[in-house]
Write a protein that holds these residues in place. Structure first.
Motif, PDB file in Angstrom:
ATOM      1  N   ASP A  11     -10.826 -17.937  45.197  1.00  0.00           N
ATOM      2  CA  ASP A  11     -12.146 -18.593  45.063  1.00  0.00           C
ATOM      3  C   ASP A  11     -13.222 -17.850  45.511  1.00  0.00           C
ATOM      4  OD1 ASP A  11     -14.355 -20.684  45.908  1.00  0.00           O
ATOM      5  OD2 ASP A  11     -12.972 -21.897  45.785  1.00  0.00           O
ATOM      6  N   ASP A  12     -14.171 -17.864  44.392  1.00  0.00           N
ATOM      7  CA  ASP A  12     -15.390 -17.094  44.556  1.00  0.00           C
ATOM      8  C   ASP A  12     -16.414 -17.361  45.634  1.00  0.00           C
ATOM      9  OD1 ASP A  12     -16.461 -19.401  43.218  1.00  0.00           O
ATOM     10  OD2 ASP A  12     -17.391 -18.277  41.685  1.00  0.00           O
ATOM     11  N   ASP A  13     -16.328 -18.480  46.425  1.00  0.00           N
ATOM     12  CA  ASP A  13     -17.066 -19.021  47.446  1.00  0.00           C
ATOM     13  C   ASP A  13     -16.535 -18.488  48.988  1.00  0.00           C
ATOM     14  OD1 ASP A  13     -18.098 -20.481  49.396  1.00  0.00           O
ATOM     15  OD2 ASP A  13     -18.822 -21.937  48.115  1.00  0.00           O
ATOM     16  N   ARG A  14     -17.217 -17.713  49.383  1.00  0.00           N
ATOM     17  CA  ARG A  14     -16.770 -16.823  50.365  1.00  0.00           C
ATOM     18  C   ARG A  14     -16.470 -18.014  51.671  1.00  0.00           C
ATOM     19  NH1 ARG A  14     -19.958 -11.839  53.062  1.00  0.00           N
ATOM     20  NH2 ARG A  14     -19.163 -10.864  51.281  1.00  0.00           N
ATOM     21  N   SER A  35     -11.685 -13.108  45.672  1.00  0.00           N
ATOM     22  CA  SER A  35     -12.597 -13.812  44.799  1.00  0.00           C
ATOM     23  C   SER A  35     -12.587 -13.525  43.306  1.00  0.00           C
ATOM     24  CB  SER A  35     -13.949 -13.200  45.168  1.00  0.00           C
ATOM     25  OG  SER A  35     -14.180 -11.956  45.063  1.00  0.00           O
ATOM     26  N   SER A  36     -11.256 -12.941  43.053  1.00  0.00           N
ATOM     27  CA  SER A  36     -11.085 -12.440  41.912  1.00  0.00           C
ATOM     28  C   SER A  36      -9.890 -12.827  41.324  1.00  0.00           C
ATOM     29  CB  SER A  36     -11.000 -10.692  42.021  1.00  0.00           C
ATOM     30  OG  SER A  36     -10.523 -10.310  40.612  1.00  0.00           O
ATOM     31  N   MET A  58     -14.147 -18.711  38.199  1.00  0.00           N
ATOM     32  CA  MET A  58     -14.204 -17.634  39.036  1.00  0.00           C
ATOM     33  C   MET A  58     -15.035 -16.464  38.034  1.00  0.00           C
ATOM     34  SD  MET A  58     -10.708 -17.166  41.198  1.00  0.00           S
ATOM     35  CE  MET A  58      -9.828 -17.838  39.788  1.00  0.00           C
ATOM     36  N   PRO A  59     -15.505 -15.536  38.419  1.00  0.00           N
ATOM     37  CA  PRO A  59     -16.472 -14.286  37.986  1.00  0.00           C
ATOM     38  C   PRO A  59     -15.750 -13.922  36.505  1.00  0.00           C
ATOM     39  CG  PRO A  59     -16.668 -14.135  40.285  1.00  0.00           C
ATOM     40  CD  PRO A  59     -15.432 -15.066  40.242  1.00  0.00           C
TER      41      PRO A  59
END
Length: 480
Positions: A11-14, A35-36, A58-59
């Motif tokens: 998940d890209d949300d910390r 996050s990747s 995700m990014p």
């Protein structure tokens, strides 16, 4: 000693990664978080993890696009998809690409822990075969309320099954939309979708409409007629308003569901019933069973998977999203592009919506067609709702509460005077105008008996007399 299971989180949300990692660690799992999507893919390729919990956006890559690759290299790996893009399409794509479960954000942490435990306890299924017919980005169902999210998840699970479904809900809630979604995103989507409304077919013709007839089966049957069961072969048959089906047709339908075949009216050779049945009704079928109007055994054959559609008044948080969706549909059909002011959206949320989503769509089309302004305000919405609610035969507005009626009249009154001199003593004026009809009706109901009228109103008799005098209402003598 039981080996500790490992859960991979992407998940890209910390903040979400931290919360999930702490909760799952406290529950006794090993946790790796990233996050990747690329890092998650590397872990999966290396054989790490017993369960994946992944976000969609995700990014570096969409989690839904990564899911089929993970299932191909690790068919036994269970994947839970979570997303803030809480639409019906997201839920269906997750199910079609082999996700164990789909959770819309924000989700309850206890629910996620329960899903993780269930996923690790059950054997995983491999990725369903890809037939190249994946559904597009249409939105057959709209809403982000908890009730609609649960419906999305239920329908998504049913896309890989062929079970009979019973959809219940008030008129205008979108029962046929559910049936079409089950068909369009399901295993039978390449077959026909055939709908029949039981309430719209004369009772004596329903069996012929459903099962077809042979030439000469009845007066006027000059040729063989194909019924809806044959028309829907290989696809879905939607039986709308099933509660209006006559008893004799119920018996024949039950036999079809039990035996998987039927005979045409006047025919002798059985025909294989190759359809998926979705039934719908706005009636209380259990009450109909108690009244002897609906067969209990047929109900249980149809009610394999029940789906209840909530009325719009139970999911008012979806109204702004639905209104924008319907305005966009109106624009796509050639009407001018419109939007609603925040005040107009709040006014929509206060309406009772007896016609549910269908009523809202009709209102949006009417606003788009009739009002020149690009941003439609609260006054226009209130005026249209008042016009739509106006009784045509002297009957009361059944869906409008007294508070709503008073508010509607006050808003129209204040809007009419907003450019003139301010109205003085507005509170006193409103109270007197509400009291006048109330006192008149109380006296009418008690035939002018002021003692009974005062008791009905919860007032002292002298207080009632004073109010009648102050409001210049006639006092009926001799009926005290």
């Amino acid at each position: 000693m039981t080996e500790t299971r490992t859960i991979l989180i992407a998940d890209d949300d910390r903040a979400i990664r931290t919360v999930l990692s702490q909760a799952l660690s406290r529950a006794g799992y090993n946790v790796r978080a990233t996050s990747s999507a690329a890092t998650l893919w590397r872990w999966v390729e290396d054989g790490e993890g017993d369960l994946v919990i992944t976000d969609v956006v995700m990014p570096d890559e969409n989690g839904l696009d990564l899911l089929p690759r993970m299932k191909r290299v690790r068919p036994d790996l269970r994947v839970v998809v979570m997303s803030a893009q809480s639409t019906f399409t997201t839920a269906v794509k997750a199910a079609q690409r082999g996700a164990f479960e789909y959770l819309p954000k924000p989700f309850d942490l206890k629910e996620l822990l329960a899903v993780a435990e269930r996923a690790l306890a059950q054997p995983a299924t491999a990725l369903p075969p890809d037939d190249g017919q994946e559904a597009g980005e249409r939105l057959p169902l709209v809403g982000r309320s908890p009730a609609m999210q649960e419906i999305y998840r239920t329908v998504a699970r049913l896309t890989t099954a062929d079970l009979t479904v019973m959809v219940t809900g008030e008129s205008g809630t979108g029962k046929e939309l559910i049936a079409r979604a089950l068909h369009d995103y399901g295993k039978r989507r390449t077959g026909p979708f055939v709908a029949i409304n039981m309430a719209a077919i004369p009772r004596e013709l329903i069996e012929s409409e459903l099962f077809g007839h042979e030439r000469g089966a009845f007066t006027g049957a000059l040729t063989r007629g194909i019924g809806r069961f044959e028309q829907a072969a290989g696809g879905t048959l939607f039986l709308d308003e099933i509660g209006d089906m006559p008893p004799e047709a119920q018996t024949r339908l039950l036999r079809v569901l039990q035996e998987g075949e039927f005979t045409t009216v006047g025919g002798r050779s059985p025909v294989k019933a190759n359809v998926r049945i979705v039934a719908a009704t706005h009636r209380d079928l259990r009450a109909a069973i108690r009244a002897g109007l609906f067969r209990e055994d047929l109900f249980y054959r149809l009610n394999v998977v029940p789906i209840r559609l909530p009325p719009l008044r139970e999911r008012t948080e979806d109204i702004p999203l639905l209104a924008r969706h319907f305005l966009e549909r109106a624009r796509a059909s050639g009407l001018p592009a419109k939007s609603l002011s925040p005040e107009a959206l709040e006014r929509l949320k206060r309406h009772a919506w007896p016609g549910n989503a269908r009523e809202l769509e009709n209102l949006m089309r009417r606003l788009a067609a009739l009002y020149p302004q690009e941003i439609i305000g609260e006054e226009a919405v209130s005026a249209e709702l008042a016009e739509a609610d106006a009784p045509t035969d002297g009957a009361p507005r059944s869906a409008e509460t007294l508070e709503q009626a008073v508010e509607r009249h006050l808003k129209l009154f204040m809007a009419a005077h907003k450019d003139g001199m301010p109205v003085r003593d507005l509170h006193e004026r409103v109270i007197s105008e509400v009291e006048r009809p109330l006192l008149r009706l109380a006296l009418s109901a008690t035939r002018g008996n002021q003692i009974k009228a005062a008791a009905l109103l919860g007032l002292n008799r002298n207080t009632l007399r004073k109010k009648l005098k102050d409001l210049d209402l006639p006092v009926v003598r001799g009926l005290t």
